[in-house]
Design an enzyme around this catalytic site. Structure first.
Site, PDB file in Angstrom:
ATOM      1  N   CYS A   1      26.783  52.006  35.708  1.00  0.00           N
ATOM      2  CA  CYS A   1      28.005  51.695  36.181  1.00  0.00           C
ATOM      3  C   CYS A   1      28.909  52.792  36.560  1.00  0.00           C
ATOM      4  CB  CYS A   1      28.878  50.479  35.303  1.00  0.00           C
ATOM      5  SG  CYS A   1      29.372  51.345  33.531  1.00  0.00           S
TER       6      CYS A   1
ATOM      7  N   GLY B   1      36.857  39.098  36.939  1.00  0.00           N
ATOM      8  CA  GLY B   1      37.245  39.400  35.789  1.00  0.00           C
ATOM      9  C   GLY B   1      37.939  40.468  35.767  1.00  0.00           C
ATOM     10  N   THR B   2      37.853  41.653  36.552  1.00  0.00           N
ATOM     11  CA  THR B   2      38.610  42.893  36.540  1.00  0.00           C
ATOM     12  C   THR B   2      39.820  42.677  36.836  1.00  0.00           C
ATOM     13  OG1 THR B   2      36.809  44.212  37.256  1.00  0.00           O
ATOM     14  CG2 THR B   2      38.648  45.048  37.921  1.00  0.00           C
TER      15      THR B   2
ATOM     16  N   SER C   1      34.895  36.452  33.330  1.00  0.00           N
ATOM     17  CA  SER C   1      34.673  36.518  34.408  1.00  0.00           C
ATOM     18  C   SER C   1      33.369  35.441  34.628  1.00  0.00           C
ATOM     19  CB  SER C   1      33.845  37.823  34.805  1.00  0.00           C
ATOM     20  OG  SER C   1      33.184  37.724  36.223  1.00  0.00           O
ATOM     21  N   ALA C   2      33.608  34.537  35.659  1.00  0.00           N
ATOM     22  CA  ALA C   2      32.564  33.395  35.863  1.00  0.00           C
ATOM     23  C   ALA C   2      31.163  33.705  36.065  1.00  0.00           C
ATOM     24  CB  ALA C   2      32.959  32.687  37.046  1.00  0.00           C
TER      25      ALA C   2
END
Length: 388
Positions: free
Chosen positions: A329, A69-70, A203-204
């Site tokens: 994070c 996704g990033t 993002s999966a």
């Protein structure tokens, strides 16, 4: 153990697991080759693309699979800005909300440092919702050096779950001729994809697919240029050899989550509603963040005064509950959560609970039962360490 960090990675959906195992036998070959195994892999890859495109509301030829996704976010931001920058009279301008995922903000910062792109970060209210007036005021149409090349707004926030007014923001962007990137990483598979976007990233692993699969969609007619060296694979958008089995599993998971969205979302919302209502009653000086109604069904974040978030996460892990902290994070840089800071709420001592599909009322009840004593223990430890 109770896993309550689905916002970081939803456990692999059972249907995705079945598809992944089958695809390892049938979809391992290079889909760019013309021999039988390559044609089979290409057919499976195209089927996955059609399936994901249908769920996200775009054409298959508008969609590409990335490594994460990033990466999808970075390629969307850099590709859109650089393509429009080349047709501009100057370095241009980018708009993003203050609560965007760090991948968006880091890409904006890179463009500012490397290409001189001006960046405007717009504020949010205490619930984490973007100010539409401020967002619209930041958009600068036209063809001069300061024109807005791209606007970025998440579909829903990854830390507090607040759903953003994307439809209204998209209308503002359309009226000014500014493309809108929507980061649907937190919401894809859980809420319908909002309308009006020009570029979309997801993002999966957030919807129960395998890690290592991201999605980048670029609407036809939106100016975008490959920001990386060209490659002859895929559709000339994402270089490299696609992981066909993982892509197939990601598509299967998204389709399954779409089918289950109403039932699963209702069950998870009832559980997070319970957490939202109960935590302030059980834990003194605890505050729940985010919009109580317009939010993702599986996320609830709260802060406890006089508590270190990472210490609380560690103690909850010892008690059998896997949760995250809003500042976790960014813990490598010792920075608090930029989302909570932008909201103007307590940035430390926070816990994000994000329930996976199938979470039970019993596990939530057990979490609520142990939370007060754990918060009390951490507070006592911090008081003792400070000598107060």
């Amino acid at each position: 153990m109770a896993y309550f960090d689905a916002a970081s990675a939803e456990p692999l959906h059972p249907h995705a697991r079945e598809v992944l195992l089958a695809a390892l036998a049938d979809g391992w070959a290079d889909p760019a080759r013309l021999y039988r195994e390559g044609r089979q892999a290409r057919l499976l890859l195209d089927q996955a693309r059609e399936s994901v495109a249908a769920e996200l509301g775009c054409r298959p030829d508008e969609l590409s699979f990335t490594g994460s996704g990033t990466q999808a976010v970075h390629m969307a931001v850099l590709g859109a800005v650089q393509a429009r920058q080349s047709a501009s009279r100057g370095p241009g301008h980018l708009v993003a909300s203050a609560v965007e995922h760090s991948s968006v903000l880091n890409a904006a910062d890179w463009l500012s440092r490397q290409h001189g792109t001006a960046v405007t970060i717009t504020g949010v209210d205490t619930l984490g919702r973007v100010s539409l007036d401020e967002f619209a005021a930041a958009l600068t149409p036209g063809a001069d050096a300061a024109r807005t090349l791209l606007a970025c707004l998440q579909a829903a926030n990854h830390e507090v779950g607040t759903v953003q007014p994307v439809d209204q923001a998209a209308q503002q962007c359309a009226e000014r001729g500014v493309p809108l990137l929507v980061d649907a990483g937190a919401s894809a598979g859980r809420l319908p994809v909002p309308a009006g976007w020009s570029l979309l990233a997801a993002s999966a692993r957030k919807w129960g697919g395998p890690a290592g699969v991201g999605v980048l969609a670029v609407r036809k007619g939106v100016r975008w240029r490959e920001p990386l060296p060209a490659d002859d694979r895929e559709n000339h958008r994402v270089p490299g050899f696609p992981n066909v089995p993982a892509v197939l599993a990601a598509a299967a998971a998204l389709t399954a989550m779409g089918r289950e969205r109403v039932a699963s979302g209702g069950a998870l919302r009832a559980l997070t509603d319970r957490i939202r209502a109960t935590v302030p009653e059980l834990v003194p000086d605890a505050v729940v963040h985010g919009d109580p109604d317009l939010r993702l069904p599986h996320i609830v974040t709260f802060s406890c005064l006089y508590v270190d978030g990472e210490a609380l996460v560690t103690e909850l892990d010892k008690a059998g509950f896997s949760v995250s902290s809003g500042s976790a994070c960014a813990s490598a840089t010792w920075q608090p959560s930029h989302v909570l800071a932008a909201m103007g709420v307590l940035t430390h001592g926070n816990v994000r609970v994000s329930l996976p599909r199938g979470a039970t009322a019993e596990s939530v009840a057990e979490f609520l039962a142990v939370l007060p004593s754990i918060v009390g223990t951490v507070r006592e430890t911090m008081r003792a360490a400070s000598g107060s």
